[in-house]
Design a protein around this motif. Structure first.
Motif, short mmCIF file in Angstrom:
data_model
loop_
_atom_site.label_atom_id
_atom_site.label_comp_id
_atom_site.label_asym_id
_atom_site.label_seq_id
_atom_site.Cartn_x
_atom_site.Cartn_y
_atom_site.Cartn_z
N SER A 1 99.06 46.84 -9.45
CA SER A 1 98.54 45.96 -8.17
C SER A 1 97.72 44.54 -8.45
O SER A 1 97.89 43.65 -7.72
CB SER A 1 97.62 46.97 -7.34
N TYR B 1 107.17 43.63 -1.72
CA TYR B 1 108.03 44.33 -2.52
C TYR B 1 107.10 45.35 -3.61
O TYR B 1 107.00 46.50 -3.39
CB TYR B 1 109.28 44.12 -3.17
N LYS C 1 103.83 45.33 -4.05
CA LYS C 1 102.60 46.19 -3.40
C LYS C 1 103.06 47.46 -3.09
O LYS C 1 102.40 48.72 -3.27
CB LYS C 1 102.17 45.43 -2.33
N ILE C 2 104.33 47.56 -2.38
CA ILE C 2 104.54 49.00 -2.03
C ILE C 2 105.03 50.04 -3.15
O ILE C 2 104.79 51.00 -3.23
CB ILE C 2 105.84 48.80 -1.04
N ARG D 1 102.12 51.42 -5.08
CA ARG D 1 101.96 52.71 -4.48
C ARG D 1 102.58 54.14 -4.94
O ARG D 1 101.94 55.07 -4.74
CB ARG D 1 101.49 52.38 -3.05
N GLU E 1 110.53 44.50 2.23
CA GLU E 1 109.57 45.74 2.17
C GLU E 1 110.43 46.90 2.41
O GLU E 1 109.69 48.12 2.04
CB GLU E 1 108.39 45.43 2.81
N TYR F 1 109.98 50.64 0.70
CA TYR F 1 109.48 51.76 1.33
C TYR F 1 110.61 52.93 0.90
O TYR F 1 110.34 54.22 0.68
CB TYR F 1 109.15 51.86 2.65
#
Length: 457
Positions: free
Chosen positions: A113, A136, A138-139, A142, A193, A197
């Motif tokens: 991150s 893209y 950032k997700i 996670r 994005e 996900y």
């Protein structure tokens, strides 16, 4: 478990093929749903989205390589305990691997991150694609815990001889990912994005399904909190393999990241084309990787059983299979290179031209040498000499791919073709080094567990 296979007896060829086939199917599915990301984004968002995923995928590969490398130590240790007939060792290996995987996923999430934006800036990601690439990643960061969890479970299962169950888990993930891609990127208009996900949600579903399935099948580890215990001796053995394997994979993927950075200098069409080419090349390498994983598990079990001759036979047969299958794949890619690239970006003649050039150079005869390199690396990891694979990665990336690519592309002025040539010739040195190590016999005493001959490790 019923699906566990004893890889220390029976026909080596038959066992290797039967064990490798589900791994191949799983690898193809996993690669397929990552390709679906690019297909959907390429056709809906366009070349800016392709360039974004191309660059973001490089960091994703590094995260995945750390995960796969660390958990590979669990595969080898579990395999050697399986070969030695030590069920307690198998169970403690699983508990230790799951525990350190959870801890490692937290560190990698934080590090990823913090690092992705500076990395993109250093790589000169095209300005039009920067925002999408960052969104893209950032997700994806996670969802790192799902990647570690799934790979830890599958690593132990492969070490114990079960390659079928991971196929079922990844099939579920692929189905979920494809459906979500089509919904999130398209009708819901979430762009790149949405693809991210879809990826992390599908990985979470896969991990959940695997845990539920194994609990019902009375797996060697029951996933109760009290059993997430780190055993010091198991930790040391896992890291002896896992750390060099992770370093090996990180070196390779960082080299590809730097190659992507070089290619970014030649414009967005070249960046998009190289991203497609790398995906296709990765897809083409799936049979080789599956057989390599089978060689690792089979070599590990036979080292645990102290059957050196069977380890040698496994490696030789794996080498022949890898070269034969890779040859068939290369011929297919070369015959249909243009049509393959057009699946991703049918509207840009520049992307098509650059993508075909990539495949002509990077998915040719050099792939046969890569098949040999990967076979010998897989053998070395299985017998407990992951440091050899790590050294070979340095030969591949730091000694050949990056210096040669940079010199030809910029100093000699060849452009992107120079980068592709550096990549194409990079496996020659490590393949030769792997062959020498196999023939040397120095590995014959490298097992991770103490062999007593009475079924105890």
């Amino acid at each position: 478990m019923k699906d566990e296979q004893n890889l220390t007896t029976g026909s080596v060829s038959k066992k290797l093929i039967i064990f490798a086939f589900p791994l191949l199917a799983a690898n193809l599915l996993q690669s397929f749903y990552s390709i679906v990301d690019m297909l959907v984004v390429g056709n809906i968002v366009g070349e800016t989205g392709l360039a974004a995923i191309s660059n973001a995928s490089m960091i994703s590969f590094i995260i995945n390589s750390i995960c796969i490398g660390v958990t590979m130590g669990g595969t080898v240790l579990a395999a050697q305990y399986k070969g030695a007939g030590d069920e307690r060792g198998e169970s403690e290996t699983a508990g230790t691997l799951f525990s350190i995987s959870l801890i490692a996923s937290i560190f990698v999430t934080i590090l990823g991150s913090l690092a992705y934006r500076p990395i993109f800036q250093a790589l000169n990601v095209p300005a039009a694609s920067m925002r999408e690439a960052c969104g893209y990643m950032k997700i994806i960061c996670r969802g790192t815990v799902f990647v570690f969890g799934y790979n830890a479970v599958c690593s132990v299962m492969k070490g114990l001889g079960d390659s079928k169950s991971p196929l079922c888990f990844i099939a579920a993930a692929a189905a979920v990912n494809i459906v979500l891609d089509l919904i999130l990127v398209g009708p819901l208009g979430m762009g790149t994005e949405g693809a991210a996900y879809a990826t992390i949600f599908s990985q979470g579903i896969s991990l959940l399904i695997s845990i539920i399935y194994l609990k019902r099948r009375r797996f060697i580890f029951d996933f109760k909190l009290k059993h997430f215990t780190i055993r010091r001796d198991k930790l040391a053995a896992i890291l002896k393999i896992g750390l060099p394997a992770a370093v090996q994979m990180v070196i390779v993927n960082i080299s590809y990241l730097l190659v992507t950075g070089m290619l970014n200098n030649f414009g967005i069409s070249v960046a998009a084309a190289a991203g497609i080419g790398l995906k296709v090349n990765s897809f083409a390498g799936m049979p080789c990787w599956a057989i390599g994983q089978a060689v690792t598990a089979m070599a590990g079990q036979n080292m645990g059983a102290n059957d050196i001759e069977r380890v040698k036979k496994t490696t030789r047969i794996g080498l022949r299979l890898n070269i034969l299958i890779t040859l068939i794949v290369v011929i297919t890619v070369q015959m249909f290179a243009r049509q393959i690239i057009m699946l991703f970006e049918p509207g840009s003649q520049e992307v098509i031209k650059d993508g075909v050039l990539y495949l002509r150079v990077c998915c040719g005869i050099n792939s046969l040498i890569y098949a040999a390199m990967y076979t010998f690396d897989s053998f070395a990891i299985g017998v407990g000499s992951a440091n050899i694979a790590m050294i070979n990665a340095l030969l591949d990336a730091a000694i050949v791919r990056l210096p040669v690519g940079c010199l030809l592309a910029f100093a000699a002025g060849i452009g992107p073709l120079g980068v592709y040539i550096g990549q194409a010739i990079s496996p020659v040195l490590p393949a030769a080094a792997g062959l020498l190590y196999f023939r040397s016999g120095l590995w014959e005493s490298k097992r991770l567990i103490r062999y007593t001959g009475d079924g105890e490790g």
